[in-house]
Design an enzyme around this catalytic site. Sequence first.
Site, PDB file in Angstrom:
ATOM      1  N   CYS A  34     -20.738  92.578 -50.466  1.00  8.28           N
ATOM      2  CA  CYS A  34     -20.779  91.107 -50.554  1.00  8.28           C
ATOM      3  C   CYS A  34     -22.219  90.660 -50.821  1.00  8.28           C
ATOM      4  O   CYS A  34     -22.465  89.779 -51.650  1.00  8.28           O
ATOM      5  CB  CYS A  34     -20.337  90.456 -49.239  1.00  8.28           C
ATOM      6  SG  CYS A  34     -18.662  90.844 -48.741  1.00  8.28           S
ATOM      7  N   ASP A 452     -62.271  95.267 -37.991  1.00  7.12           N
ATOM      8  CA  ASP A 452     -63.492  94.469 -38.017  1.00  7.12           C
ATOM      9  C   ASP A 452     -64.064  94.462 -36.599  1.00  7.12           C
ATOM     10  O   ASP A 452     -63.310  94.456 -35.616  1.00  7.12           O
ATOM     11  CB  ASP A 452     -63.125  93.044 -38.453  1.00  7.12           C
ATOM     12  CG  ASP A 452     -64.245  92.067 -38.205  1.00  7.12           C
ATOM     13  OD1 ASP A 452     -65.333  92.292 -38.747  1.00  7.12           O
ATOM     14  OD2 ASP A 452     -64.031  91.087 -37.462  1.00  7.12           O
ATOM     15  N   ASP A 651     -60.313  88.854 -37.818  1.00  9.86           N
ATOM     16  CA  ASP A 651     -60.032  87.529 -37.257  1.00  9.86           C
ATOM     17  C   ASP A 651     -60.732  86.379 -37.968  1.00  9.86           C
ATOM     18  O   ASP A 651     -60.390  85.232 -37.749  1.00  9.86           O
ATOM     19  CB  ASP A 651     -60.426  87.482 -35.777  1.00  9.86           C
ATOM     20  CG  ASP A 651     -61.929  87.316 -35.606  1.00  9.86           C
ATOM     21  OD1 ASP A 651     -62.680  87.914 -36.407  1.00  9.86           O
ATOM     22  OD2 ASP A 651     -62.358  86.587 -34.690  1.00  9.86           O
ATOM     23  N   ASP A 655     -62.822  87.862 -43.208  1.00  6.44           N
ATOM     24  CA  ASP A 655     -61.890  89.004 -43.209  1.00  6.44           C
ATOM     25  C   ASP A 655     -60.711  88.780 -44.152  1.00  6.44           C
ATOM     26  O   ASP A 655     -59.954  89.706 -44.435  1.00  6.44           O
ATOM     27  CB  ASP A 655     -61.334  89.256 -41.791  1.00  6.44           C
ATOM     28  CG  ASP A 655     -62.422  89.682 -40.817  1.00  6.44           C
ATOM     29  OD1 ASP A 655     -63.343  90.386 -41.257  1.00  6.44           O
ATOM     30  OD2 ASP A 655     -62.350  89.305 -39.642  1.00  6.44           O
TER      31      ASP A 655
END
Length: 766
Positions: A34, A452, A651, A655
């Site tokens: 389906c 980082d 963060d 980045d």
Amino acid sequence: MTQHHHPADMTGTRHGAPPERIEFSIEGMTCASCVSRVEKAIKAVPGVDAASVNLATERATIRTHDNALSGAIEAAVAGAGYQAHQLTHDHPPHDAMAHHNHNAEGLGRDLTLAALLTLPIVIVEMGGHLVPALHHWTMMTLGPWNGWLQFALATLVLAFPGRRFFASGIPALLKGRPEMNALVALGAGAAWLYSSVVTFAPWLIPAGNDALYFEAAAVIVTLILLGRLLEARAKGRTGAAIAALVKLSPKTARVSRDGAGAIDMPIEEVRVGDIVLVRPGERIPVDGTVTEGMSHVDESMITGEPAPVSKSAGSPVFGATVNGSGSFSFRAERVGSDTKLAEIVRMVEAAQGAKLPIEALVDRVTGIFVPAVIAVAIVTFLGWYMFGPEPALSLALVNAVAVLIIACPCAMGLATPVSIMVGTGRATEFGILFRQGDALQALAGANVVAIDKTGTLTEGKPELTDLVTVSGFTRKELLGLVASAEARSEHPIARALQKAAEAEGAPTAEADSFEAFAGNGIRARVGGRAVLVGTARFLRAEGVDLTPLAAESARLGDEGKSPLHVAVDGEGAGVIAVSDALKPTSAAAIAGLKQLGRRVVMVTGDGEATAKAIARAAGIDEVRAGVLPEGKAQVVAELKRGGARVAFVGDGINDAPALAAADIGVAIGTGTDVAIESADVVLMSGDLAGVVTAIGLSTATMRNISENLFWAFIYNAALIPVAAGLLYLPFGILLSPMLGAAAMALSSVFVVGNALRLKRFHPKGA
């Protein structure tokens, strides 16, 4: 695994603007074929750029540059035999849990009716085989009525509880696009039709082939309804994560508007700028910033962190989080669909509706599966009829029906989406948001984790770690002089020194003069004294003898800290070190990543010595130091060489390129919106331990999907030949259509039940 694409990749510029994402609820889907059929119908609509249909969520997600396509899409889906409704603010998505529970109620009623009508047929027919006396009594007492009664009861089962299979299956069959309902309708219908001919026109049937199969037709419908009921109940539980999130939002808010007194109003009426009052123990209604009062707020439903967070004037607060024992007022800043809770629900829904690259295999198989099964059933019928033992016609019919019933590909269609639903739902409980469902597969496959340093491994805020004075100065005195001298500087180090002086109660005064030398240091006059703070090179150039401080300076350098020297009135007075401290959970998180077999690399703009010292403290063996913000994406590209799959954890704004360049970007939720928008996975807590949990959960989910797919494929591969009767000659084994129906129903329930085991996932060490 296919190359992972990020949201940025999907924007497309074919028409100079990014494609719009629209969603439809799809009704009537029961199996993988389906899904394949609905997807093909939508993709054939001119203007549709991409379409993805999900069986577990019963949704279609479409990307298009033409937002006036909804009518054409609904018509295309209707043409394929299903119903589509666009999901908008006026027609919101249904609560998955309530929807499946509503389905389960209807199925429960149909199942009860089917079981009551089927039971007398089973007692008479099957009981007669097991107890000869019952068979004798039936023949003597009912005579020809036996067939007529069975016909009446079986017809009622097929016409009412079983009507759904014929209503969907027969039109699909006539259109040349058969699906699961078509298989059930063919199987049960063939058994009923054959038995009806035996009952009312026995002269049309060859001698010896006059067995009745009304019980097979009725039992097939009853068992498949049972399977659908169990499946609907289980699927309701898979949507529990979103249902729980939605229920967290309070219904009313206590609002003061335009300086007027506080009144209670429905949460929908709260506007940006309203002042909202929160009493002890209440849920916060919308997002905003505290204006007055103090409290602690439990934000675990957003961050996964159990410790309450202190709130005072200026602190952000989020809707649906729970206030502690204090009370406060806050200014509403994000309401309705703009709140963090609404954003989380949207992310979870998007992830649950996504398709993984692994599903491409399922789509290819199921596209040809049902027609192939019908072909196998026809070959089975002809083989038994032409070459089988007597009663050939009866055996041909029974085995062909068994093939049709056993082969329904429901389990295949559910194998992947239910695991994604449960896995992403469980992730939200740990404060982990998969912004795309395919991030699960990409994260599980990432073997390199690049991290980082600033704000991810470390607190992101420099702190005073060392202060060594020469004779003649006390710690407080020197710290007060340095903080006073730095008071006019905007540098993060200056703020760290001022914070330390405040915390230690060091005496400070207004600087009479201030001069900054970028990259070197500052010169100031405090209380009539000349103060110099900066690098050794800067102070030496100013004629300061640093010999008494050389040993301490060298020690701090060996520890990877960057020492700053202080001179007062031209004499060396002390050396200080300000560094960005490791987050308390970072070292344990790195150990957890290594335990999961991941290679960990730290990426930072710091110098080699500082970077290596931080890496050593965190337990990281590989460092890429001195990397400028724009160079982080290049480092990711280097790490990817040789076929490695890279997850980047960061963060900040700087980045974002690296998050987008990686195979999978993981953003710390305490960071910037730009970083979060560039990422595939968001850790709401800002805790690196979330990376370990996210990788562990994605690995467990992919393993769960593999188990489901293995079961679904092996089940069909093993049982279709048995149903066709290949074991009859060597072992005399034939598979009853009723056993086939039971096995088929249970295969779907097994797959959903196996996926629900992910609800019990716990990260290692938790």
